[in-house]
Design a protein around this motif. Sequence first.
Motif, PDB file in Angstrom:
ATOM      1  N   GLU A   1       0.774  -1.461   0.036  1.00  0.00           N
ATOM      2  CA  GLU A   1      -0.288  -0.210  -0.047  1.00  0.00           C
ATOM      3  C   GLU A   1       1.066   1.679   0.409  1.00  0.00           C
ATOM      4  OE1 GLU A   1      -2.287   2.913  -0.169  1.00  0.00           O
ATOM      5  OE2 GLU A   1      -3.319   1.327   0.500  1.00  0.00           O
ATOM      6  N   ASP A   2       0.685   1.903  -0.746  1.00  0.00           N
ATOM      7  CA  ASP A   2       1.297   3.421  -1.131  1.00  0.00           C
ATOM      8  C   ASP A   2       1.278   4.063  -0.214  1.00  0.00           C
ATOM      9  OD1 ASP A   2      -1.138   3.597  -2.661  1.00  0.00           O
ATOM     10  OD2 ASP A   2       0.299   5.013  -3.929  1.00  0.00           O
ATOM     11  N   ASP A   3      -0.007   4.596   0.482  1.00  0.00           N
ATOM     12  CA  ASP A   3      -0.504   5.748   1.522  1.00  0.00           C
ATOM     13  C   ASP A   3       0.252   4.890   2.573  1.00  0.00           C
ATOM     14  OD1 ASP A   3      -2.261   6.327   3.986  1.00  0.00           O
ATOM     15  OD2 ASP A   3      -2.905   7.632   1.845  1.00  0.00           O
TER      16      ASP A   3
ATOM     17  N   MET B   1      -2.491   4.309   5.314  1.00  0.00           N
ATOM     18  CA  MET B   1      -3.514   3.445   5.599  1.00  0.00           C
ATOM     19  C   MET B   1      -2.526   2.506   5.094  1.00  0.00           C
ATOM     20  SD  MET B   1      -6.356   2.539   4.222  1.00  0.00           S
ATOM     21  CE  MET B   1      -7.141   3.579   3.132  1.00  0.00           C
ATOM     22  N   ARG B   2      -1.455   1.824   5.116  1.00  0.00           N
ATOM     23  CA  ARG B   2      -0.845   1.208   4.979  1.00  0.00           C
ATOM     24  C   ARG B   2      -0.693   0.372   6.499  1.00  0.00           C
ATOM     25  NH1 ARG B   2       3.023   2.972   2.716  1.00  0.00           N
ATOM     26  NH2 ARG B   2       4.968   3.498   4.298  1.00  0.00           N
ATOM     27  N   ALA B   3      -0.398   2.073   7.823  1.00  0.00           N
ATOM     28  CA  ALA B   3       0.483   1.293   8.498  1.00  0.00           C
ATOM     29  C   ALA B   3      -1.705   0.781  10.145  1.00  0.00           C
ATOM     30  CB  ALA B   3       0.492   2.769   9.458  1.00  0.00           C
TER      31      ALA B   3
ATOM     32  N   VAL C   1       4.303  -8.261   6.904  1.00  0.00           N
ATOM     33  CA  VAL C   1       4.977  -7.243   6.306  1.00  0.00           C
ATOM     34  C   VAL C   1       4.403  -6.266   5.401  1.00  0.00           C
ATOM     35  CG1 VAL C   1       6.952  -7.973   5.080  1.00  0.00           C
ATOM     36  CG2 VAL C   1       6.471  -9.180   6.610  1.00  0.00           C
ATOM     37  N   ALA C   2       4.384  -5.126   6.096  1.00  0.00           N
ATOM     38  CA  ALA C   2       3.792  -4.434   4.857  1.00  0.00           C
ATOM     39  C   ALA C   2       5.013  -3.193   3.953  1.00  0.00           C
ATOM     40  CB  ALA C   2       3.452  -2.936   6.187  1.00  0.00           C
ATOM     41  N   VAL C   3       4.964  -3.435   2.683  1.00  0.00           N
ATOM     42  CA  VAL C   3       6.035  -2.144   1.953  1.00  0.00           C
ATOM     43  C   VAL C   3       4.865  -1.232   1.242  1.00  0.00           C
ATOM     44  CG1 VAL C   3       7.193  -4.375   1.376  1.00  0.00           C
ATOM     45  CG2 VAL C   3       6.075  -4.308   0.331  1.00  0.00           C
ATOM     46  N   ALA C   4       5.989  -0.324   0.440  1.00  0.00           N
ATOM     47  CA  ALA C   4       5.304   0.517   0.358  1.00  0.00           C
ATOM     48  C   ALA C   4       4.770   0.479  -0.879  1.00  0.00           C
ATOM     49  CB  ALA C   4       6.252   2.498   0.655  1.00  0.00           C
ATOM     50  N   THR C   5       5.487  -0.176  -2.184  1.00  0.00           N
ATOM     51  CA  THR C   5       5.637  -0.402  -3.629  1.00  0.00           C
ATOM     52  C   THR C   5       5.188  -1.750  -3.671  1.00  0.00           C
ATOM     53  OG1 THR C   5       7.911  -0.135  -3.978  1.00  0.00           O
ATOM     54  CG2 THR C   5       6.225   1.327  -3.954  1.00  0.00           C
TER      55      THR C   5
END
Length: 125
Positions: free
Chosen positions: A8-10, A13-15, A29-33
């Motif tokens: 999720e690029d936002d 929102m990702r957090a 595991v969260a990534v931006a792109t």
Amino acid sequence: MVRILLAEDDESMRAYLARALERSGYEVVAVATGAQAVPHIDGDRFDLLLTDIVMPEMDGIELAQHAAAVAPDMRIMFITGFAAVTLKAGKAVPQAKVLSKPFHLRDLVLEVERMFGTESLTGQN
């Protein structure tokens, strides 16, 4: 434990999504792109790819197609605020679930629970 790769690029929102899923008992595991997600898909095992569709560098549809080729057992759920891309996603990755923004966090958790036949640790089922 169900492992989720979130792309999720936002940042907020990702957090927000990662926190809600972790509180419900999932490993996230969260990534931006999409480009940042590829090495995780290639080198690790996840049960679910949860990805925004509209992202810079590599969109969620391209990412999902890569995931389907590399890890065919990984389930895919798209999140999007754009109705037009929902149709494109459905055609490109027909087995994927699409959740349209805005949605309540409880809706997201319920969809993940349905996909895996799990019950969240929140005890609110």
